[in-house]
Design a protein around this motif. Structure first.
Motif, PDB file in Angstrom:
ATOM      1  N   GLY A  94       0.823  -1.200   0.000  1.00  0.00           N
ATOM      2  CA  GLY A  94       0.000   0.000   0.000  1.00  0.00           C
ATOM      3  C   GLY A  94       0.856   1.248   0.000  1.00  0.00           C
ATOM      4  O   GLY A  94       1.942   1.269   0.593  1.00  0.00           O
ATOM      5  N   ILE A  95       0.388   2.264  -0.691  1.00  0.00           N
ATOM      6  CA  ILE A  95       1.107   3.538  -0.748  1.00  0.00           C
ATOM      7  C   ILE A  95       0.107   4.652  -1.037  1.00  0.00           C
ATOM      8  O   ILE A  95      -0.866   4.449  -1.755  1.00  0.00           O
ATOM      9  CB  ILE A  95       2.232   3.517  -1.806  1.00  0.00           C
ATOM     10  N   ASP A  96       0.339   5.797  -0.472  1.00  0.00           N
ATOM     11  CA  ASP A  96      -0.471   6.971  -0.760  1.00  0.00           C
ATOM     12  C   ASP A  96      -0.110   7.457  -2.157  1.00  0.00           C
ATOM     13  O   ASP A  96       1.068   7.537  -2.511  1.00  0.00           O
ATOM     14  CB  ASP A  96      -0.169   8.044   0.296  1.00  0.00           C
ATOM     15  N   LEU A  97      -1.106   7.781  -2.953  1.00  0.00           N
ATOM     16  CA  LEU A  97      -0.840   8.217  -4.326  1.00  0.00           C
ATOM     17  C   LEU A  97      -0.002   9.498  -4.363  1.00  0.00           C
ATOM     18  O   LEU A  97       0.828   9.671  -5.251  1.00  0.00           O
ATOM     19  CB  LEU A  97      -2.152   8.415  -5.085  1.00  0.00           C
ATOM     20  N   ALA A  98      -0.184  10.372  -3.382  1.00  0.00           N
ATOM     21  CA  ALA A  98       0.620  11.599  -3.339  1.00  0.00           C
ATOM     22  C   ALA A  98       2.102  11.272  -3.169  1.00  0.00           C
ATOM     23  O   ALA A  98       2.960  11.957  -3.736  1.00  0.00           O
ATOM     24  CB  ALA A  98       0.148  12.501  -2.202  1.00  0.00           C
ATOM     25  N   ALA A 101       3.334  10.164  -6.561  1.00  0.00           N
ATOM     26  CA  ALA A 101       3.463  11.331  -7.437  1.00  0.00           C
ATOM     27  C   ALA A 101       4.704  12.141  -7.083  1.00  0.00           C
ATOM     28  O   ALA A 101       5.412  12.636  -7.972  1.00  0.00           O
ATOM     29  CB  ALA A 101       2.211  12.195  -7.336  1.00  0.00           C
ATOM     30  N   ALA A 102       5.000  12.269  -5.788  1.00  0.00           N
ATOM     31  CA  ALA A 102       6.190  13.017  -5.357  1.00  0.00           C
ATOM     32  C   ALA A 102       7.464  12.344  -5.864  1.00  0.00           C
ATOM     33  O   ALA A 102       8.380  13.017  -6.345  1.00  0.00           O
ATOM     34  CB  ALA A 102       6.219  13.131  -3.842  1.00  0.00           C
ATOM     35  N   VAL A 103       7.513  11.024  -5.777  1.00  0.00           N
ATOM     36  CA  VAL A 103       8.695  10.292  -6.263  1.00  0.00           C
ATOM     37  C   VAL A 103       8.836  10.478  -7.769  1.00  0.00           C
ATOM     38  O   VAL A 103       9.925  10.739  -8.274  1.00  0.00           O
ATOM     39  CB  VAL A 103       8.611   8.798  -5.884  1.00  0.00           C
ATOM     40  N   CYS A 126      10.777   3.331  -0.042  1.00  0.00           N
ATOM     41  CA  CYS A 126      11.047   2.175  -0.909  1.00  0.00           C
ATOM     42  C   CYS A 126      11.003   2.576  -2.383  1.00  0.00           C
ATOM     43  O   CYS A 126      11.841   2.137  -3.179  1.00  0.00           O
ATOM     44  CB  CYS A 126      10.049   1.059  -0.653  1.00  0.00           C
ATOM     45  N   ALA A 127      10.015   3.392  -2.760  1.00  0.00           N
ATOM     46  CA  ALA A 127       9.914   3.837  -4.147  1.00  0.00           C
ATOM     47  C   ALA A 127      11.136   4.666  -4.539  1.00  0.00           C
ATOM     48  O   ALA A 127      11.647   4.550  -5.662  1.00  0.00           O
ATOM     49  CB  ALA A 127       8.625   4.631  -4.355  1.00  0.00           C
ATOM     50  N   LEU A 128      11.636   5.488  -3.621  1.00  0.00           N
ATOM     51  CA  LEU A 128      12.859   6.255  -3.886  1.00  0.00           C
ATOM     52  C   LEU A 128      14.053   5.328  -4.070  1.00  0.00           C
ATOM     53  O   LEU A 128      14.853   5.495  -4.992  1.00  0.00           O
ATOM     54  CB  LEU A 128      13.126   7.242  -2.744  1.00  0.00           C
ATOM     55  N   ALA A 129      14.170   4.333  -3.184  1.00  0.00           N
ATOM     56  CA  ALA A 129      15.275   3.373  -3.292  1.00  0.00           C
ATOM     57  C   ALA A 129      15.202   2.619  -4.611  1.00  0.00           C
ATOM     58  O   ALA A 129      16.235   2.402  -5.272  1.00  0.00           O
ATOM     59  CB  ALA A 129      15.241   2.404  -2.106  1.00  0.00           C
ATOM     60  N   ASP A 130      14.000   2.228  -5.021  1.00  0.00           N
ATOM     61  CA  ASP A 130      13.846   1.527  -6.302  1.00  0.00           C
ATOM     62  C   ASP A 130      14.270   2.407  -7.472  1.00  0.00           C
ATOM     63  O   ASP A 130      14.876   1.926  -8.428  1.00  0.00           O
ATOM     64  CB  ASP A 130      12.398   1.076  -6.486  1.00  0.00           C
ATOM     65  N   ALA A 131      13.955   3.699  -7.413  1.00  0.00           N
ATOM     66  CA  ALA A 131      14.333   4.622  -8.488  1.00  0.00           C
ATOM     67  C   ALA A 131      15.852   4.737  -8.618  1.00  0.00           C
ATOM     68  O   ALA A 131      16.371   4.987  -9.700  1.00  0.00           O
ATOM     69  CB  ALA A 131      13.713   5.998  -8.243  1.00  0.00           C
ATOM     70  N   LEU A 132      16.576   4.523  -7.526  1.00  0.00           N
ATOM     71  CA  LEU A 132      18.041   4.592  -7.553  1.00  0.00           C
ATOM     72  C   LEU A 132      18.668   3.364  -8.219  1.00  0.00           C
ATOM     73  O   LEU A 132      19.851   3.393  -8.577  1.00  0.00           O
ATOM     74  CB  LEU A 132      18.586   4.746  -6.129  1.00  0.00           C
ATOM     75  N   GLN A 133      17.912   2.292  -8.374  1.00  0.00           N
ATOM     76  CA  GLN A 133      18.375   1.070  -9.050  1.00  0.00           C
ATOM     77  C   GLN A 133      19.686   0.549  -8.476  1.00  0.00           C
ATOM     78  O   GLN A 133      20.623   0.240  -9.212  1.00  0.00           O
ATOM     79  CB  GLN A 133      18.483   1.308 -10.554  1.00  0.00           C
TER      80      GLN A 133
END
Length: 155
Positions: A94-98, A101-103, A126-133
């Motif tokens: 689960g994650i807040d859509l905002a 969107a911020a990520v 977690c989404a930020l960490a995933d974006a860093l690959q």
């Protein structure tokens, strides 16, 4: 309650602190905006997962992809994800859509260093960490030790 031409249903506005009611009135915001009963929930597929859109839709048939945010799905408020196999395996959360969107707006690139100053309960982190690959660093800070403990279990 009626002020500045705004007619509010007493049941909604009566639960607000006086300072918040005054803020709403001063800014012409109708208190009924806060009487939403069916706030949707959102989930995000873990990008390290092999979970397909078809599998998400099979396990959560009420889910709808969020077109502008790949890997995110909208669910009705009454849908519980805790019993879903994909959730229990860590394939989605689960994650807040905002937060999503911020990520996306931040446009994090591999190799960068990111500081999340309000990281709990951890889905955005977690989404930020995933974006860093797996290249770069992400640091999460939060004032709530209890919520920070929840963040430590996700990433």
């Amino acid at each position: 309650m009626e002020d500045a031409g705004i007619r509010w249903h007493g049941a909604v506005a009566s639960h607000f602190p006086p300072a918040f009611r005054a803020f709403l009135e001063a800014n012409g915001v109708h208190a009924d905006n806060y009487s939403v009963e069916d706030v949707p929930r959102y989930i995000r597929v873990n990008p390290r997962s092999a979970l397909t859109q078809e599998e998400v839709e099979r396990q959560l048939p009420q889910s709808e992809p969020v077109g502008w945010l790949p890997g995110y799905y909208r669910l009705p408020a009454d849908v519980k994800i805790a019993g879903c196999d994909a959730y229990r395996r860590g394939d989605l959360y689960g994650i807040d859509l905002a937060s999503g969107a911020a990520v996306a707006a931040l446009g994090v690139l591999p190799g960068e260093a990111v500081l999340d100053m309000c990281c709990a309960p951890g889905a955005k982190l977690c989404a930020l960490a995933d974006a860093l690959q797996l290249s770069g660093s992400v640091t999460g800070v939060d004032v709530s030790e209890e919520r920070l403990s929840a963040a430590r279990t996700l990433c």
